[in-house]
Design a protein around this motif. Structure first.
Motif, PDB file in Angstrom:
ATOM      1  N   ILE A 124      44.420 -32.879  24.574  1.00 46.09           N
ATOM      2  CA  ILE A 124      44.729 -31.486  24.268  1.00 46.09           C
ATOM      3  C   ILE A 124      45.448 -31.389  22.927  1.00 46.09           C
ATOM      4  O   ILE A 124      46.183 -32.300  22.538  1.00 46.09           O
ATOM      5  CB  ILE A 124      45.599 -30.843  25.373  1.00 46.09           C
ATOM      6  CG1 ILE A 124      45.688 -29.321  25.173  1.00 46.09           C
ATOM      7  CG2 ILE A 124      46.983 -31.473  25.427  1.00 46.09           C
ATOM      8  CD1 ILE A 124      46.241 -28.583  26.381  1.00 46.09           C
ATOM      9  N   ALA A 160      41.626 -25.130  27.654  1.00 41.08           N
ATOM     10  CA  ALA A 160      42.144 -25.842  28.826  1.00 41.08           C
ATOM     11  C   ALA A 160      42.269 -24.878  30.010  1.00 41.08           C
ATOM     12  O   ALA A 160      41.985 -25.232  31.163  1.00 41.08           O
ATOM     13  CB  ALA A 160      43.495 -26.467  28.504  1.00 41.08           C
ATOM     14  N   THR A 185      38.480 -33.501  23.514  1.00 39.13           N
ATOM     15  CA  THR A 185      39.710 -32.746  23.246  1.00 39.13           C
ATOM     16  C   THR A 185      39.479 -31.247  23.447  1.00 39.13           C
ATOM     17  O   THR A 185      38.469 -30.696  23.014  1.00 39.13           O
ATOM     18  CB  THR A 185      40.195 -33.004  21.808  1.00 39.13           C
ATOM     19  OG1 THR A 185      40.464 -34.397  21.658  1.00 39.13           O
ATOM     20  CG2 THR A 185      41.468 -32.215  21.518  1.00 39.13           C
ATOM     21  N   LEU A 186      40.427 -30.598  24.107  1.00 40.17           N
ATOM     22  CA  LEU A 186      40.431 -29.153  24.286  1.00 40.17           C
ATOM     23  C   LEU A 186      41.660 -28.577  23.606  1.00 40.17           C
ATOM     24  O   LEU A 186      42.621 -29.289  23.343  1.00 40.17           O
ATOM     25  CB  LEU A 186      40.469 -28.786  25.774  1.00 40.17           C
ATOM     26  CG  LEU A 186      39.372 -29.370  26.662  1.00 40.17           C
ATOM     27  CD1 LEU A 186      39.591 -28.936  28.104  1.00 40.17           C
ATOM     28  CD2 LEU A 186      37.994 -28.934  26.179  1.00 40.17           C
ATOM     29  N   ASN A 187      41.638 -27.262  23.366  1.00 39.39           N
ATOM     30  CA  ASN A 187      42.826 -26.618  22.805  1.00 39.39           C
ATOM     31  C   ASN A 187      43.565 -25.845  23.894  1.00 39.39           C
ATOM     32  O   ASN A 187      43.216 -25.889  25.074  1.00 39.39           O
ATOM     33  CB  ASN A 187      42.463 -25.710  21.632  1.00 39.39           C
ATOM     34  CG  ASN A 187      42.012 -24.337  22.078  1.00 39.39           C
ATOM     35  OD1 ASN A 187      41.248 -24.214  23.035  1.00 39.39           O
ATOM     36  ND2 ASN A 187      42.477 -23.298  21.401  1.00 39.39           N
ATOM     37  N   THR A 188      44.588 -25.120  23.508  1.00 39.49           N
ATOM     38  CA  THR A 188      45.462 -24.414  24.440  1.00 39.49           C
ATOM     39  C   THR A 188      44.699 -23.521  25.409  1.00 39.49           C
ATOM     40  O   THR A 188      44.946 -23.538  26.617  1.00 39.49           O
ATOM     41  CB  THR A 188      46.452 -23.530  23.652  1.00 39.49           C
ATOM     42  OG1 THR A 188      46.974 -24.260  22.528  1.00 39.49           O
ATOM     43  CG2 THR A 188      47.604 -23.076  24.527  1.00 39.49           C
ATOM     44  N   TYR A 199      40.975 -34.911  29.777  1.00 40.68           N
ATOM     45  CA  TYR A 199      40.811 -34.422  28.412  1.00 40.68           C
ATOM     46  C   TYR A 199      42.089 -34.608  27.603  1.00 40.68           C
ATOM     47  O   TYR A 199      43.189 -34.569  28.148  1.00 40.68           O
ATOM     48  CB  TYR A 199      40.454 -32.926  28.419  1.00 40.68           C
ATOM     49  CG  TYR A 199      39.102 -32.621  29.011  1.00 40.68           C
ATOM     50  CD1 TYR A 199      37.970 -32.507  28.207  1.00 40.68           C
ATOM     51  CD2 TYR A 199      38.949 -32.464  30.385  1.00 40.68           C
ATOM     52  CE1 TYR A 199      36.728 -32.229  28.756  1.00 40.68           C
ATOM     53  CE2 TYR A 199      37.707 -32.190  30.949  1.00 40.68           C
ATOM     54  CZ  TYR A 199      36.605 -32.070  30.129  1.00 40.68           C
ATOM     55  OH  TYR A 199      35.375 -31.804  30.675  1.00 40.68           O
ATOM     56  N   LEU A 227      42.268 -31.641  33.958  1.00 39.10           N
ATOM     57  CA  LEU A 227      42.967 -31.667  32.681  1.00 39.10           C
ATOM     58  C   LEU A 227      43.336 -33.077  32.253  1.00 39.10           C
ATOM     59  O   LEU A 227      43.435 -33.356  31.050  1.00 39.10           O
ATOM     60  CB  LEU A 227      44.209 -30.777  32.753  1.00 39.10           C
ATOM     61  CG  LEU A 227      43.912 -29.272  32.806  1.00 39.10           C
ATOM     62  CD1 LEU A 227      45.177 -28.481  33.122  1.00 39.10           C
ATOM     63  CD2 LEU A 227      43.296 -28.790  31.497  1.00 39.10           C
TER      64      LEU A 227
END
Length: 354
Positions: free
Chosen positions: A223, A200, A194-197, A221, A218
């Motif tokens: 988000i 990413a 998981t990535l954040n805003t 992953y 993207l």
């Protein structure tokens, strides 16, 4: 006694020098980065070159499922234990990709919010592409009465900048920006990192050479959106391809342009649902559309910059436009200004490596 004091003094001096030398070696890249920090607009706009490895490949191994996870990673890896508090993103923004009058691909972007000092940061990772990006320094805890000051302890939090880009361009000519939307609907895959805003965006800047590569990256992953503010992303490349990436109906969705330009504002465009915030998002979109279609041979840089200044958000008597940037995806030229101040354009150049 005098000999003893002299010897003790020499020992203390040697220890101080040793600590200074060791500290300089250990923090040489951090010190170089902070030494490069300079103010470029009195509104609170800065530039910095980040030297050294900011550990993004290590971050991608585990990712982050919350802002606390990112804060912990950045605190340990970049800030040597100095805590950071990630708190806000943005609200009203506008972006567009089109051609200029020389046929080059240009990407314009406004960031609208309450007062937000900004940092234009240059990065060049060993295992990624060089890029220049714009960071919202209020995301790192800075404000009107608390701004970084060159090579000082107060500037140390700017070292978190590689993890906080809000827009940017890389050496391959890929540009990306986040824009807030009223809602995002996305189902997480437990087998994905998981990535954040903002991380990413860092992923795209460091790893993508085309729009299609960015979308594929993207898609690998999950988000989540920091500060509870949902976003979508406008991505474009030097070949003239673009896409609006949205999270809707439980999936990552792509919105491709129907013509030779694409515009993004603060509404969900997927499948023409056009879910907006109920303010000026459609007016801003239509203003940009009219300007692009009127200038069929392409916008000049001056027209594009004036257009960005024109569509910045006004909330009553409050000017919410914090920064505007025009990226040339063909040449690598970058033009940045703070709060409609088109009389102080910050010109920078990213060396392109197509």
């Amino acid at each position: 006694m005098k000999k003893m004091l002299k010897r003790t003094g020499l020992i203390v001096l040697c220890l101080v020098l040793a600590v200074a030398v060791i500290s300089t070696i250990l923090f040489r890249n951090e010190l170089r980065s902070l030494y490069s920090l300079r103010k470029v607009d009195e509104y609170g706009m800065f530039q910095m070159t980040y030297y050294g490895d900011y550990g993004f490949d290590d971050f991608l191994i585990t990712g982050a499922t919350s802002d606390n996870d990112i804060e912990s990673f950045v605190t340990k890896r970049l800030l040597k234990g100095l805590p950071i508090d990630l708190g806000i993103t943005g609200d009203g923004c506008t972006a567009f990709v089109t051609r200029n009058n020389d046929g080059e691909i240009i990407y314009g972007r406004n960031f609208d919010f309450t007062y937000a000092p900004s940092l234009q940061v240059f990065t060049n990772p060993n295992k990624g592409y060089a890029s220049v990006s714009t960071v919202n320094l209020s995301f790192a805890g800075y404000g009107r009465d608390n701004l970084p000051e060159g090579l000082s302890f107060n500037s140390f939090l700017t070292l978190s900048a590689p993890y906080l880009p809000f827009d940017g361009i890389n050496e391959k000519g890929v540009a990306i920006a986040l824009l807030a939307v009223p809602k995002a609907d996305y189902s997480s895959d437990p087998d994905k990192i998981t990535l954040n805003t903002t991380t990413a965006i860092r992923l795209v800047l460091d790893k993508a050479a085309t729009v299609d590569e960015a979308v594929q990256l993207l898609s690998n992953y999950n988000i989540y959106f920091s500060g509870g503010i949902d976003c979508h992303y406008l991505i474009a490349d030097a070949a003239g391809e673009s896409v609006l990436l949205e999270y809707y109906d439980g999936k990552m969705q792509t919105v491709r342009p129907s013509g030779n330009y694409q515009i993004a504002s603060n509404f969900i465009a997927y499948n023409d649902v056009n879910i907006g915030e109920g303010f000026t998002e459609f007016d801003r979109y239509n203003t940009v559309k009219a300007a692009i279609e009127k200038n069929k041979i392409g916008l000049t840089d001056e027209q594009a910059l004036s257009l960005l200044a024109e569509v910045g958000v006004m909330d009553g008597a409050t000017d919410k436009l914090q920064w505007s940037v025009l990226y040339n995806l063909t040449s690598g030229n970058v033009e940045l200004f703070a709060q409609r101040n088109i009389h102080n354009i910050i010109h920078t150049q990213l060396d392109m490596n197509p």
